[in-house]
Design a protein around this motif. Structure first.
Motif, PDB file in Angstrom:
ATOM      1  N   ASP A 280      51.659  51.809  -9.084  1.00  0.00           N
ATOM      2  CA  ASP A 280      51.280  52.480  -7.668  1.00  0.00           C
ATOM      3  C   ASP A 280      51.984  53.656  -6.687  1.00  0.00           C
ATOM      4  OD1 ASP A 280      48.632  52.785  -7.985  1.00  0.00           O
ATOM      5  OD2 ASP A 280      49.422  50.074  -7.057  1.00  0.00           O
ATOM      6  N   LYS A 281      53.446  52.876  -7.422  1.00  0.00           N
ATOM      7  CA  LYS A 281      54.708  53.389  -6.434  1.00  0.00           C
ATOM      8  C   LYS A 281      55.263  55.055  -6.701  1.00  0.00           C
ATOM      9  CE  LYS A 281      59.485  53.205  -5.694  1.00  0.00           C
ATOM     10  NZ  LYS A 281      60.606  52.610  -5.745  1.00  0.00           N
ATOM     11  N   LEU A 282      54.753  55.469  -8.591  1.00  0.00           N
ATOM     12  CA  LEU A 282      54.801  56.528  -8.548  1.00  0.00           C
ATOM     13  C   LEU A 282      54.235  58.058  -8.427  1.00  0.00           C
ATOM     14  CD1 LEU A 282      57.214  58.223 -10.869  1.00  0.00           C
ATOM     15  CD2 LEU A 282      55.788  57.282 -12.833  1.00  0.00           C
ATOM     16  N   LYS A 283      52.303  56.909  -8.815  1.00  0.00           N
ATOM     17  CA  LYS A 283      51.505  58.183  -7.664  1.00  0.00           C
ATOM     18  C   LYS A 283      52.166  58.816  -6.569  1.00  0.00           C
ATOM     19  CE  LYS A 283      47.815  55.638  -9.527  1.00  0.00           C
ATOM     20  NZ  LYS A 283      46.855  54.868  -9.416  1.00  0.00           N
ATOM     21  N   ALA A 284      51.847  56.990  -5.521  1.00  0.00           N
ATOM     22  CA  ALA A 284      52.593  57.710  -4.369  1.00  0.00           C
ATOM     23  C   ALA A 284      54.058  58.968  -3.988  1.00  0.00           C
ATOM     24  CB  ALA A 284      52.934  56.325  -3.379  1.00  0.00           C
ATOM     25  N   GLU A 285      55.164  58.241  -5.251  1.00  0.00           N
ATOM     26  CA  GLU A 285      56.069  59.607  -5.434  1.00  0.00           C
ATOM     27  C   GLU A 285      55.205  61.219  -5.356  1.00  0.00           C
ATOM     28  OE1 GLU A 285      59.671  58.129  -7.665  1.00  0.00           O
ATOM     29  OE2 GLU A 285      59.327  56.237  -6.791  1.00  0.00           O
ATOM     30  N   GLY A 286      54.217  60.805  -6.177  1.00  0.00           N
ATOM     31  CA  GLY A 286      53.680  62.449  -7.094  1.00  0.00           C
ATOM     32  C   GLY A 286      53.183  63.238  -5.710  1.00  0.00           C
ATOM     33  N   LYS A 287      52.547  62.900  -5.643  1.00  0.00           N
ATOM     34  CA  LYS A 287      51.582  62.616  -3.851  1.00  0.00           C
ATOM     35  C   LYS A 287      52.136  63.460  -2.905  1.00  0.00           C
ATOM     36  CE  LYS A 287      47.621  60.848  -4.754  1.00  0.00           C
ATOM     37  NZ  LYS A 287      46.337  59.429  -4.810  1.00  0.00           N
ATOM     38  N   SER A 288      53.695  62.524  -2.452  1.00  0.00           N
ATOM     39  CA  SER A 288      54.767  63.447  -1.221  1.00  0.00           C
ATOM     40  C   SER A 288      54.749  64.162  -2.338  1.00  0.00           C
ATOM     41  CB  SER A 288      55.335  61.803  -1.971  1.00  0.00           C
ATOM     42  OG  SER A 288      56.871  62.312  -0.385  1.00  0.00           O
ATOM     43  N   ASP A 289      55.437  64.409  -3.034  1.00  0.00           N
ATOM     44  CA  ASP A 289      56.609  65.342  -3.597  1.00  0.00           C
ATOM     45  C   ASP A 289      55.438  66.645  -3.370  1.00  0.00           C
ATOM     46  OD1 ASP A 289      58.790  64.119  -4.097  1.00  0.00           O
ATOM     47  OD2 ASP A 289      58.559  64.042  -6.861  1.00  0.00           O
ATOM     48  N   GLN A 290      54.062  66.483  -3.933  1.00  0.00           N
ATOM     49  CA  GLN A 290      53.324  67.768  -3.529  1.00  0.00           C
ATOM     50  C   GLN A 290      52.953  68.180  -2.300  1.00  0.00           C
ATOM     51  OE1 GLN A 290      49.774  67.280  -6.937  1.00  0.00           O
ATOM     52  NE2 GLN A 290      50.591  65.462  -7.148  1.00  0.00           N
ATOM     53  N   THR A 291      53.143  66.829  -1.600  1.00  0.00           N
ATOM     54  CA  THR A 291      52.593  67.812   0.035  1.00  0.00           C
ATOM     55  C   THR A 291      54.020  68.271   0.519  1.00  0.00           C
ATOM     56  OG1 THR A 291      51.530  65.327   0.442  1.00  0.00           O
ATOM     57  CG2 THR A 291      52.345  66.309   2.239  1.00  0.00           C
TER      58      THR A 291
END
Length: 57
Positions: free
Chosen positions: A29-40
């Motif tokens: 979940d942490k990696l998924k959140a980082e990915g979404k943050s990077d995209q944002t």
């Protein structure tokens, strides 16, 4: 906006998507959140650059 800025934003977005997919595959979940943050962040930067372009014209 310069081509270099567009490339950086696109690279950050692509990296974010890759992180999100990797996090999904590994159930991290942490990696998924980082990915979404990077995209944002990449999207926000792109929007800022687009606004600058509007005012330059």
């Amino acid at each position: 906006m310069g081509i270099a800025d567009k490339a950086k934003n696109a690279a950050q977005d692509a990296l974010g998507k890759a992180k999100e997919v990797a996090g999904d595959v590994t159930d991290n979940d942490k990696l998924k959140a980082e990915g979404k943050s990077d995209q944002t962040k990449a999207s926000a930067k792109q929007t800022g650059e687009d606004v600058k372009d509007v005012f330059k014209n």
